[in-house]
Scaffold this motif. Structure first.
Motif, mmCIF file in Angstrom:
data_model
loop_
_atom_site.group_PDB
_atom_site.id
_atom_site.type_symbol
_atom_site.label_atom_id
_atom_site.label_comp_id
_atom_site.label_asym_id
_atom_site.label_seq_id
_atom_site.Cartn_x
_atom_site.Cartn_y
_atom_site.Cartn_z
ATOM 1 N N GLY A 139 0.859 -1.179 0.000
ATOM 2 C CA GLY A 139 0.000 0.000 0.000
ATOM 3 C C GLY A 139 0.891 1.225 0.000
ATOM 4 O O GLY A 139 1.883 1.271 0.731
ATOM 5 N N LEU A 140 0.582 2.207 -0.842
ATOM 6 C CA LEU A 140 1.390 3.421 -0.943
ATOM 7 C C LEU A 140 0.579 4.629 -0.499
ATOM 8 O O LEU A 140 -0.615 4.711 -0.751
ATOM 9 C CB LEU A 140 1.857 3.639 -2.384
ATOM 10 C CG LEU A 140 2.711 2.538 -2.990
ATOM 11 C CD1 LEU A 140 2.990 2.844 -4.453
ATOM 12 C CD2 LEU A 140 4.012 2.386 -2.224
ATOM 13 N N GLY A 141 1.256 5.571 0.144
ATOM 14 C CA GLY A 141 0.631 6.821 0.550
ATOM 15 C C GLY A 141 1.601 7.970 0.349
ATOM 16 O O GLY A 141 2.761 7.891 0.749
ATOM 17 N N GLU A 142 1.145 9.030 -0.275
ATOM 18 C CA GLU A 142 1.974 10.202 -0.554
ATOM 19 C C GLU A 142 1.685 11.248 0.516
ATOM 20 O O GLU A 142 0.539 11.511 0.848
ATOM 21 C CB GLU A 142 1.631 10.713 -1.954
ATOM 22 C CG GLU A 142 2.510 11.814 -2.457
ATOM 23 C CD GLU A 142 1.955 13.176 -2.090
ATOM 24 O OE1 GLU A 142 2.776 14.071 -1.855
ATOM 25 O OE2 GLU A 142 0.732 13.342 -2.024
ATOM 26 N N ALA A 143 2.743 11.831 1.092
ATOM 27 C CA ALA A 143 2.590 12.692 2.271
ATOM 28 C C ALA A 143 3.099 14.110 2.077
ATOM 29 O O ALA A 143 3.553 14.735 3.012
ATOM 30 C CB ALA A 143 3.315 12.050 3.454
ATOM 31 N N THR A 144 3.003 14.645 0.880
ATOM 32 C CA THR A 144 3.486 15.998 0.655
ATOM 33 C C THR A 144 2.394 17.007 0.994
ATOM 34 O O THR A 144 1.337 17.004 0.371
ATOM 35 C CB THR A 144 3.900 16.198 -0.810
ATOM 36 O OG1 THR A 144 4.883 15.223 -1.139
ATOM 37 C CG2 THR A 144 4.472 17.584 -1.037
ATOM 38 N N PRO A 145 2.630 17.859 2.002
ATOM 39 C CA PRO A 145 1.625 18.884 2.305
ATOM 40 C C PRO A 145 1.604 19.949 1.201
ATOM 41 O O PRO A 145 2.641 20.263 0.616
ATOM 42 C CB PRO A 145 2.096 19.480 3.631
ATOM 43 C CG PRO A 145 3.531 19.139 3.742
ATOM 44 C CD PRO A 145 3.762 17.904 2.911
ATOM 45 N N LEU A 146 0.444 20.473 0.912
ATOM 46 C CA LEU A 146 0.312 21.491 -0.122
ATOM 47 C C LEU A 146 0.378 22.878 0.507
ATOM 48 O O LEU A 146 -0.460 23.220 1.339
ATOM 49 C CB LEU A 146 -1.020 21.323 -0.864
ATOM 50 C CG LEU A 146 -1.204 20.006 -1.606
ATOM 51 C CD1 LEU A 146 -2.624 19.897 -2.151
ATOM 52 C CD2 LEU A 146 -0.187 19.877 -2.715
ATOM 53 N N PRO A 147 1.369 23.675 0.122
ATOM 54 C CA PRO A 147 1.479 25.030 0.673
ATOM 55 C C PRO A 147 0.191 25.823 0.444
ATOM 56 O O PRO A 147 -0.388 25.779 -0.640
ATOM 57 C CB PRO A 147 2.650 25.639 -0.096
ATOM 58 C CG PRO A 147 3.440 24.469 -0.587
ATOM 59 C CD PRO A 147 2.419 23.389 -0.842
ATOM 60 N N GLY A 148 -0.257 26.487 1.489
ATOM 61 C CA GLY A 148 -1.486 27.268 1.405
ATOM 62 C C GLY A 148 -2.746 26.468 1.676
ATOM 63 O O GLY A 148 -3.802 27.033 1.909
ATOM 64 N N PHE A 149 -2.663 25.143 1.644
ATOM 65 C CA PHE A 149 -3.818 24.289 1.900
ATOM 66 C C PHE A 149 -3.635 23.425 3.145
ATOM 67 O O PHE A 149 -4.594 22.996 3.749
ATOM 68 C CB PHE A 149 -4.100 23.368 0.708
ATOM 69 C CG PHE A 149 -4.544 24.113 -0.506
ATOM 70 C CD1 PHE A 149 -5.852 24.525 -0.642
ATOM 71 C CD2 PHE A 149 -3.636 24.408 -1.508
ATOM 72 C CE1 PHE A 149 -6.261 25.226 -1.767
ATOM 73 C CE2 PHE A 149 -4.034 25.104 -2.637
ATOM 74 C CZ PHE A 149 -5.347 25.521 -2.762
ATOM 75 N N SER A 150 -2.404 23.125 3.485
ATOM 76 C CA SER A 150 -2.099 22.247 4.608
ATOM 77 C C SER A 150 -1.330 23.027 5.671
ATOM 78 O O SER A 150 -0.375 23.726 5.347
ATOM 79 C CB SER A 150 -1.253 21.068 4.126
ATOM 80 O OG SER A 150 -0.966 20.213 5.198
ATOM 81 N N PRO A 151 -1.735 22.909 6.940
ATOM 82 C CA PRO A 151 -1.034 23.645 7.993
ATOM 83 C C PRO A 151 0.323 23.042 8.363
ATOM 84 O O PRO A 151 1.117 23.683 9.031
ATOM 85 C CB PRO A 151 -2.000 23.573 9.181
ATOM 86 C CG PRO A 151 -2.745 22.299 8.963
ATOM 87 C CD PRO A 151 -2.869 22.160 7.461
ATOM 88 N N ASP A 152 0.613 21.818 7.936
ATOM 89 C CA ASP A 152 1.871 21.178 8.294
ATOM 90 C C ASP A 152 2.927 21.393 7.218
ATOM 91 O O ASP A 152 2.642 21.834 6.121
ATOM 92 C CB ASP A 152 1.680 19.687 8.618
ATOM 93 C CG ASP A 152 0.748 18.973 7.661
ATOM 94 O OD1 ASP A 152 -0.403 19.392 7.544
ATOM 95 O OD2 ASP A 152 1.189 18.002 7.027
ATOM 96 N N THR A 153 4.165 21.071 7.583
ATOM 97 C CA THR A 153 5.288 21.246 6.668
ATOM 98 C C THR A 153 5.837 19.886 6.241
ATOM 99 O O THR A 153 5.572 18.872 6.880
ATOM 100 C CB THR A 153 6.423 22.047 7.328
ATOM 101 O OG1 THR A 153 6.985 21.254 8.388
ATOM 102 C CG2 THR A 153 5.934 23.383 7.868
ATOM 103 N N ALA A 154 6.622 19.888 5.186
ATOM 104 C CA ALA A 154 7.261 18.655 4.722
ATOM 105 C C ALA A 154 8.187 18.094 5.795
ATOM 106 O O ALA A 154 8.265 16.880 5.989
ATOM 107 C CB ALA A 154 8.022 18.900 3.425
ATOM 108 N N ASP A 155 8.892 18.966 6.521
ATOM 109 C CA ASP A 155 9.782 18.505 7.591
ATOM 110 C C ASP A 155 9.007 17.798 8.690
ATOM 111 O O ASP A 155 9.441 16.768 9.202
ATOM 112 C CB ASP A 155 10.572 19.670 8.185
ATOM 113 C CG ASP A 155 11.649 20.194 7.248
ATOM 114 O OD1 ASP A 155 12.048 19.462 6.329
ATOM 115 O OD2 ASP A 155 12.083 21.340 7.444
#
Length: 79
Positions: free
Chosen positions: A12-28
């Motif tokens: 099972g695969l899941g992509e975890a890149t937050p979208l700037p301006g839409f997601s309050p979290d950061t890639a770090d």
């Protein structure tokens, strides 16, 4: 990218890149949360609300979806 593999070799695969301006979290934050997952898990459940950055929680949920019929089986994670 999160990859979960069950005992039968299903992935099972899941992509975890937050979208700037839409997601309050950061890639770090997401990378740190994924790095905290153990390499081998007896079982895994989606994180509780607020327990992981939103994009990371969604990645875990997406990776678990194809494995949900056998969630009680052991899975291994690769962040």
């Amino acid at each position: 990218m999160l990859s979960l593999t069950d005992d039968d070799g299903r992935v099972g695969l899941g992509e975890a890149t937050p979208l700037p301006g839409f997601s309050p979290d950061t890639a770090d934050e997401g990378q740190r949360a994924l790095a905290e997952l153990p390499g081998a898990l007896a079982s895994i459940d989606p994180p509780a609300e607020g327990a992981a950055p939103r994009a990371t929680a969604l990645a875990i949920q997406r990776a678990l979806a194809p494995l949900s019929s056998r969630r009680s089986r052991a899975v291994s994670s690769t962040p």
